[in-house]
Design an enzyme around this catalytic site. Structure first.
Site, short mmCIF file in Angstrom:
data_model
loop_
_atom_site.label_atom_id
_atom_site.label_comp_id
_atom_site.label_asym_id
_atom_site.label_seq_id
_atom_site.Cartn_x
_atom_site.Cartn_y
_atom_site.Cartn_z
CG ASN A 150 -0.34 -0.04 2.50
OD1 ASN A 150 0.77 -0.57 2.65
ND2 ASN A 150 -0.98 0.53 3.49
CD GLU A 248 4.22 -1.94 13.57
OE1 GLU A 248 3.06 -1.50 13.70
OE2 GLU A 248 5.07 -1.87 14.46
CB CYS A 282 -2.51 0.05 8.24
SG CYS A 282 -1.08 1.12 8.51
CD GLU A 462 7.74 -0.90 11.79
OE1 GLU A 462 6.86 -0.23 11.24
OE2 GLU A 462 8.47 -1.70 11.18
P1 NDP Z 1 -0.08 -9.35 3.22
O1 NDP Z 1 -0.08 -9.84 4.61
O2 NDP Z 1 -0.81 -10.11 2.21
O3 NDP Z 1 1.42 -9.21 2.67
C1 NDP Z 1 2.41 -8.44 3.31
C2 NDP Z 1 3.77 -8.93 2.88
O4 NDP Z 1 3.94 -10.26 3.36
C3 NDP Z 1 3.94 -9.01 1.36
O5 NDP Z 1 5.29 -8.72 1.03
C4 NDP Z 1 3.63 -10.46 1.08
O6 NDP Z 1 4.20 -10.92 -0.11
C5 NDP Z 1 4.28 -11.12 2.29
N1 NDP Z 1 3.80 -12.46 2.61
C6 NDP Z 1 2.62 -13.04 2.31
N2 NDP Z 1 2.59 -14.33 2.76
C7 NDP Z 1 3.76 -14.54 3.37
C8 NDP Z 1 4.34 -15.66 4.04
N3 NDP Z 1 3.71 -16.83 4.16
N4 NDP Z 1 5.59 -15.55 4.55
C9 NDP Z 1 6.26 -14.37 4.44
N5 NDP Z 1 5.78 -13.30 3.80
C10 NDP Z 1 4.55 -13.36 3.28
O7 NDP Z 1 -0.58 -7.85 3.31
P2 NDP Z 1 -0.86 -6.87 2.13
O8 NDP Z 1 0.37 -6.72 1.29
O9 NDP Z 1 -2.14 -7.28 1.49
O10 NDP Z 1 -1.04 -5.50 2.91
C11 NDP Z 1 -2.23 -5.08 3.43
C12 NDP Z 1 -2.28 -5.31 4.93
O11 NDP Z 1 -1.17 -4.70 5.54
C13 NDP Z 1 -3.51 -4.72 5.56
O12 NDP Z 1 -4.05 -5.63 6.48
C14 NDP Z 1 -2.97 -3.51 6.29
O13 NDP Z 1 -3.73 -3.09 7.38
C15 NDP Z 1 -1.61 -3.98 6.70
N6 NDP Z 1 -0.74 -2.86 6.96
C16 NDP Z 1 -0.38 -2.58 8.25
C17 NDP Z 1 0.39 -1.47 8.54
C18 NDP Z 1 0.84 -1.17 9.93
O14 NDP Z 1 1.75 -0.35 10.08
N7 NDP Z 1 0.27 -1.76 10.95
C19 NDP Z 1 0.81 -0.54 7.47
C20 NDP Z 1 0.38 -0.94 6.16
C21 NDP Z 1 -0.37 -2.06 5.92
P3 NDP Z 1 3.39 -10.86 -1.50
O15 NDP Z 1 2.52 -9.66 -1.50
O16 NDP Z 1 4.47 -10.76 -2.48
O17 NDP Z 1 2.64 -12.14 -1.56
#
Ligand code: NDP
Length: 484
Positions: A150, A248, A282, A462
């Site tokens: 995002n 996070e 988020c 963080e």
């Molecule tokens: P995901 O959890 O789908 O993915 C996050 C990252 O994790 C991506 O790089 C993804 O890779 C990777 N990933 C997925 N599966 C695995 C696994 N089994 N092992 C290791 N890495 C993995 O989240 P989104 O990318 O869809 O992001 C949206 C989410 O992030 C929302 O829930 C949002 O609220 C949260 N978020 C939280 C923030 C915070 O600061 N608390 C800030 C921003 C977002 P790939 O995409 O390549 O599959």
């Protein structure tokens, strides 16, 4: 065709398995490049490179490390317009946002932690005249950093900068949906003279490259930002290795408007906190809780504001709402709105894909800003994160009720509240279950303060010293005073 290559050991390299993933532009739905589909072998190479670089990098002075990170910040700043364009094409967000928020913030992240690397964090405690305790803060080693789609470069640098500043070497994996600016960062780090192996960036899917990082026995810490269910899986995978973990995760943040709020300011900001980045932040306030006496005015203002947001080609300077990240995510958002209707919610605006779009964007993943009323706090729409341009508005009568409603979900990332009564602001802030509470503002960030969530929104913090603590291990040396 554009290629997204890995940065390993100071070189841009193809994946060893020869696999490639499609890179799709969300605003058009068309493939415009290919991405290294790396697996465990590539992660292994990255870990070996990072291990090889660790001794020299960690024993460099903080000031030399800081200079190196500043040079990378200079390079990002010099390429700001180019990076903003790449981010917008890759993610679908309006170019005005990439240029004013994403890339400048990446520069700020790097500079902030470049400065943080200068401080000596050694502590000393005298135990009477018996002993001197010296607490060193040593880098953890090779660390794994996994970031979401995002705010791609913004959130990746939020992890890379403190990890490097603290003396660690890095294996990072950006989301496969938005890898382009991370790949460019890898190139820029080589141009900026980073020692080979200090910053390695491996591209690929979560289950392949991500999983290989989390389960790698020689990666000592994982800093992850992403969804709550992925976070739970990562915690499970990392636990047997006793890795340090920072998670996070998702949010379902309340935005509370009391009857004495400065409505003009509250509504201008609430429009942003509802729909900025198509609601894919988020920290977006997706549950608007409003005192019943001002409910009609709030609804009228938000619906009018939402209808007036200009949806269009993200590369167009005047666009305010771009595309969602993928067709599957757009379908998920649409199905959440369908289920809100089934739950009895009234969709006051939006609730559909835009009927007309510029020609180039006809097959893009757009969805109109959507405002829903008439749902109980227990409704699924109010409980689960949608992560799109969808907000609900729910009325309350008493302060106590507002606090209960705010705390009703399993998430606890952030909250906003709007009131002119300072005593109430403090009272309510203290009782909201969230890592950050904004009073009469939203998304005002000071990089020194802790950032993170409680409950299912995460573990750890963080930002500022919290990040420097996460990326270091304390070691106590207790030295007896010699008897005289
Ligand atoms: P995901 O959890 O789908 O993915 C996050 C990252 O994790 C991506 O790089 C993804 O890779 C990777 N990933 C997925 N599966 C695995 C696994 N089994 N092992 C290791 N890495 C993995 O989240 P989104 O990318 O869809 O992001 C949206 C989410 O992030 C929302 O829930 C949002 O609220 C949260 N978020 C939280 C923030 C915070 O600061 N608390 C800030 C921003 C977002 P790939 O995409 O390549 O599959």
């Amino acid at each position: 065709m554009n290629q997204v290559l890995n940065t390993i050991n100071g070189q841009q390299v193809e994946p060893t398995n020869g696999q490639w993933l499609q890179n799709i532009e969300p605003a058009t739905g068309s493939e415009y490049g290919r991405i290294a589909g790396s697996g465990a072998d590539d992660v292994n190479l990255a870990v070996e490179a990072a291990e090889g670089a660790f001794s020299a990098w960690s024993s460099m002075s903080g000031s030399d490390r800081g200079d190196c990170i500043h040079r990378l910040a200079d390079a990002v700043e010099a390429n700001l317009d180019d990076l903003a364009r790449l981010e917008t094409i890759d993610n679908g967000k309006p170019i005005s946002l990439s240029r004013s928020l994403d890339i400048p913030r990446a520069v700020t992240n790097l500079r902030f932690f470049a400065e943080a690397s200068l401080a000596d964090r050694t502590e000393e405690y005298e135990t009477g005249d018996v002993a001197l305790n010296t607490v060193l803060r040593q880098p953890v080693g090779v660390v794994g950093l996994i970031s979401p789609w995002n705010l791609p470069l913004y959130l990746l640098t939020w992890k890379i900068a403190p990890a490097l500043a603290a003396g660690n070497t890095v294996v990072a994996k950006p989301s496969e949906l938005t890898p382009v600016t991370a790949a460019r960062l890898g190139e820029l780090s080589i141009e900026a003279g980073f020692p080979a192996g200090v910053l390695n960036i491996v591209h690929g899917t979560g289950p392949s490259a991500g999983e290989a990082i989390v389960s790698h026995p020689r990666i000592k810490a994982i800093s992850f930002t992403g969804g709550t269910s992925t976070g739970a899986h990562i915690a499970e995978t990392a636990a047997p290795h006793f890795k340090k973990l920072s998670l996070e995760l998702g949010g379902k943040n309340p935005n509370i408007l009391f009857e004495d709020a400065d409505l003009e300011s509250a509504m201008a900001t609430s429009l942003r906190s509802s729909f900025a980045n198509q609601g894919q932040i988020c920290l977006c306030g997706s549950r608007i809780l409003v005192h019943r006496s001002i409910q009609e005015r709030v609804i009228e203002s938000l619906v009018e504001g939402a209808r007036n947001l200009k949806i269009g080609d993200p590369l167009d300077e005047s666009t305010q709402q771009g595309a969602l990240i993928s067709s599957s995510h757009r379908d998920k958002v649409a199905s959440c709105v369908d289920s809100a209707r089934e739950e009895g919610g009234e969709v006051l605006c939006g609730g559909r894909c835009p009927p007309s779009l510029p020609d180039r964007c006809e097959n893009g993943y757009f969805y109109e800003p959507t405002v829903i009323t008439g749902l109980d706090m227990e409704a699924k729409t109010n409980m689960e994160e949608i992560f799109g341009p969808v907000v609900t508005i729910s009325p309350f009568d008493e302060e106590e009720e507002a606090i209960d409603m705010a705390n009703a979900t399993r998430y606890g990332l952030s909250a906003s509240l709007w009131t002119r009564d300072e005593a109430r602001a403090r009272r309510v802030s203290e009782r909201i279950e969230a890592g950050t509470v904004w009073v009469n503002c939203w998304l005002l960030r000071d990089l020194r303060v802790p950032f993170g969530g409680v409950k299912h929104s995460g573990v750890g913090r963080e930002g500022g010293e919290e990040a420097m603590r996460f990326f270091t291990e304390p070691k106590t040396i207790c030295q007896a005073r010699s008897a005289t």
